[in-house]
Design a protein around this motif. Structure first.
Motif, short mmCIF file in Angstrom:
data_model
loop_
_atom_site.label_atom_id
_atom_site.label_comp_id
_atom_site.label_asym_id
_atom_site.label_seq_id
_atom_site.Cartn_x
_atom_site.Cartn_y
_atom_site.Cartn_z
N CYS A 414 4.21 10.51 74.96
CA CYS A 414 4.18 11.72 74.16
C CYS A 414 5.31 11.75 73.13
CB CYS A 414 4.27 12.94 75.07
SG CYS A 414 2.83 13.17 76.14
N CYS A 415 6.47 11.25 73.52
CA CYS A 415 7.57 11.19 72.56
C CYS A 415 7.26 10.21 71.43
CB CYS A 415 8.86 10.76 73.27
SG CYS A 415 9.55 12.02 74.37
N THR A 416 6.58 9.12 71.75
CA THR A 416 6.29 8.09 70.74
C THR A 416 5.22 8.54 69.76
OG1 THR A 416 6.87 6.38 72.34
CG2 THR A 416 5.59 5.70 70.42
N TRP A 417 4.17 9.22 70.26
CA TRP A 417 3.01 9.53 69.42
C TRP A 417 2.78 11.03 69.23
CZ3 TRP A 417 1.26 5.52 66.90
CH2 TRP A 417 1.38 4.24 67.44
N GLY A 418 3.75 11.84 69.60
CA GLY A 418 3.54 13.28 69.48
C GLY A 418 4.02 13.90 68.19
N GLY A 419 4.92 13.25 67.50
CA GLY A 419 5.48 13.85 66.30
C GLY A 419 6.66 14.74 66.64
N GLU A 420 7.35 15.19 65.57
CA GLU A 420 8.58 15.95 65.76
C GLU A 420 8.34 17.26 66.51
OE1 GLU A 420 11.59 15.11 65.29
OE2 GLU A 420 11.12 13.16 64.41
N LYS A 421 7.27 17.95 66.23
CA LYS A 421 7.02 19.23 66.89
C LYS A 421 6.78 19.04 68.38
CE LYS A 421 4.11 23.35 66.63
NZ LYS A 421 2.99 24.03 65.93
N THR A 422 6.05 18.02 68.73
CA THR A 422 5.80 17.76 70.15
C THR A 422 7.05 17.29 70.86
OG1 THR A 422 3.49 17.22 69.69
CG2 THR A 422 4.40 16.42 71.75
N ARG A 423 7.86 16.48 70.21
CA ARG A 423 9.06 15.91 70.84
C ARG A 423 10.04 17.00 71.25
NH1 ARG A 423 10.23 10.34 69.37
NH2 ARG A 423 12.43 10.87 69.13
N THR A 424 10.08 18.13 70.53
CA THR A 424 11.03 19.20 70.85
C THR A 424 10.61 19.99 72.09
OG1 THR A 424 9.86 20.70 69.35
CG2 THR A 424 11.69 19.44 68.44
N GLU A 431 15.37 11.47 73.35
CA GLU A 431 16.49 10.73 72.77
C GLU A 431 16.34 9.24 73.04
OE1 GLU A 431 21.40 10.66 72.93
OE2 GLU A 431 20.23 12.08 74.16
N GLY A 432 16.49 8.44 71.99
CA GLY A 432 16.38 7.00 72.10
C GLY A 432 14.95 6.47 72.02
N ILE A 433 13.95 7.32 71.89
CA ILE A 433 12.55 6.88 71.78
C ILE A 433 12.10 7.03 70.35
CG2 ILE A 433 10.19 7.28 72.60
CD1 ILE A 433 11.34 8.46 75.16
N ILE A 434 11.53 5.97 69.80
CA ILE A 434 11.15 5.95 68.39
C ILE A 434 9.91 6.83 68.17
CG2 ILE A 434 10.42 4.46 66.49
CD1 ILE A 434 11.86 2.15 67.84
N ASN A 435 9.92 7.57 67.10
CA ASN A 435 8.78 8.37 66.68
C ASN A 435 7.86 7.51 65.84
OD1 ASN A 435 6.92 10.25 65.88
ND2 ASN A 435 8.36 11.50 64.66
N ARG A 436 6.88 6.88 66.45
CA ARG A 436 6.00 5.96 65.75
C ARG A 436 4.90 6.69 64.98
NH1 ARG A 436 4.24 1.30 69.85
NH2 ARG A 436 3.33 0.55 67.90
N LEU A 437 4.75 7.99 65.22
CA LEU A 437 3.76 8.73 64.45
C LEU A 437 4.26 8.97 63.03
CD1 LEU A 437 1.00 10.12 64.77
CD2 LEU A 437 2.23 12.24 65.27
N GLY A 438 5.58 9.06 62.86
CA GLY A 438 6.14 9.21 61.51
C GLY A 438 5.97 10.61 60.94
N LYS A 439 5.70 11.61 61.75
CA LYS A 439 5.55 12.98 61.26
C LYS A 439 6.51 13.91 61.99
CE LYS A 439 0.62 12.45 60.18
NZ LYS A 439 -0.73 13.00 60.42
#
Length: 439
Positions: A414-424, A431-439
């Protein structure tokens, strides 16, 4: 010489003529005892019937008044003397006969008055009546013998009645205000009673709706089962039958609440009607897996019922969806708050903008394959269930606030493919997981 039969006697039962039976020494006494007992019971029954008939004939429940003939004779004599004294104008005889007539009449009528009082007034009413009469007599005695009346007359003589007219108007105004207060209180009580009745009526309506909904769901279960199963109970779904089953499902989803939707999903999932089943390429029939069930084919399998967009924006909050196969379902903006999603299959499920606040995600499947290669579904690329590419759920903008028992692999996905809104919103942070969705 013949004797007439007594109508009150009851004929004795016929004696047995069986020659094998030996006479009993006490047989005669037993029969006489039996006859006397039956006669006694019969007389009691007749007496009871007579009493009931007399009660039915007599109006009311009044008891008979037993008066001795001597008292009636004395009363008649006293009445005659009273009338004679009135005719002859004899004062002393009139007074004496009148007193005797009143005393005798009161004595005769006293039982009747007593019955009337018992019939019309309960013990509590009699107590209140006597107490009220005692209070009234006591106030009159207090006014007469305690000098209260004289004091009131002296006080009234000192009052300036011209000035007291204004006071009377004030009392009148206060009385009107008091009446208005009473009217407001009565209206408020009527509102409270009406509100309680409305709440009870709403509860009855809710219960009736629940019963009606359950009957509708049971009818749906039976209809789908009859539609996709043959006479031997095997899965025999043809294209038109699958289309009708999907149409029924879409229609019933729009007419039931969140609990009803959850029941239907559990039924369809545990019945393997939502899973992609491996098919015979020629006959189209589902193939058995050799272990007592139907074989699944995630790549080329055909589902009996494809949910599609049936659950888009649906409310499924606070319901049991354990072990439910929701793969490839469109749950855009769906409300999954507080749902029990233990072991649920959400691979390739569209959870865009879905609300999973407080949901239990223990053992939930969001993708196949390895975490490193897993990615969300794609419109153009087919899924690879070996590596995990394009087999993941779409979790962009999904809300995972306060989700429970979320696995580490699910958190990382979820951290990788969720985007900034989901990550929060993900517990534990990203922390330390790349946001591969780029949004």
């Amino acid at each position: 010489m013949t004797t007439e039969s007594n109508p009150d006697d009851i004929p004795s039962p016929e004696l047995s003529h069986d020659k094998d039976l030996l006479p009993d020494d006490f047989d005669g006494d037993a029969r006489e005892h039996e006859l006397s007992s039956k006669l006694l019971l019969t007389q009691q029954a007749l007496t009871t019937i007579a009493n009931l008939k007399s009660d039915q004939i007599k109006p009311g429940n009044n008891q008979l008044i037993s008066v001795k003939p001597r008292a009636l004779l004395l009363t008649l004599l006293a009445i005659a003397l009273t009338l004679l004294s009135l005719f002859l104008d004899i004062s002393w005889l009139g007074v004496l006969s009148t007193v005797i007539t009143l005393i005798l009449s009161i004595i005769i009528l006293f039982p009747w008055w007593q019955n009337i009082i018992k019939a019309w007034f309960s013990p509590q009413d009699r107590t209140i009546l006597i107490a009220s009469a005692g209070l009234l007599v006591g106030l009159v005695g207090l006014y007469k013998f305690a000098g209260l009346g004289d004091r009131l007359q002296v006080w009234a003589s000192k009052i300036n009645w011209d000035a007291s007219g204004t006071l009377a108007e004030w009392f009148g105004a206060l009385g009107q205000i008091f009446i208005a207060i009473i009217a407001v209180y009565v209206a408020w009580r009527q509102y409270v009673i009406s509100k309680d009745l409305t709440i009870q009526q709403n509860l009855l309506t809710v219960q009736q709706n629940v019963i009606t909904q359950q009957q509708t769901i049971d009818s749906y279960f039976q209809g789908v089962s009859d539609l996709v199963l043959d006479e031997e109970g095997l899965l025999e779904d043809w294209p038109q039958e699958r289309a009708i089953a999907e149409g029924r499902t879409a229609a019933i989803f729009s007419s039931v609440d969140a609990s009803g939707k959850a029941k239907i999903l559990r039924f369809l999932s545990r019945s393997k009607l939502l899973s992609p089943l491996q098919r015979d390429r020629r006959l189209g029939r589902a193939i058995l897996n050799g272990n007592g069930g139907y074989a699944e084919d995630r790549v080329d399998g055909v589902r009996v019922i494809d949910l599609g967009v049936m659950l888009a924006g649906a409310d499924l909050s606070h319901n049991d969806l354990r072990w439910t196969d929701l793969s490839e379902a469109n749950l855009v903006r769906a409300n999954l708050q507080g749902c029990d999603l233990v072991k649920a299959n959400l691979s390739r499920t569209i959870l865009y903008d879905a609300d999973l606040t407080g949901a239990d995600l223990n053992g939930v499947r969001l993708f196949y394959g390895s975490l490193e290669n897993a990615s969300p579904r794609s419109r153009s690329e087919p899924p690879n269930y070996q590596t995990g590419e394009y087999t993941g759920a779409v979790v962009e903008n999904a809300d995972f606030t306060q989700v429970q028992r979320m696995a580490e692999s699910a958190r990382c996905y979820c951290c990788t493919w969720g985007g900034e809104k989901t990550r929060t919103t993900i517990p534990g942070g990203c922390e330390g997981i790349i946001n591969r969705l780029g949004k």
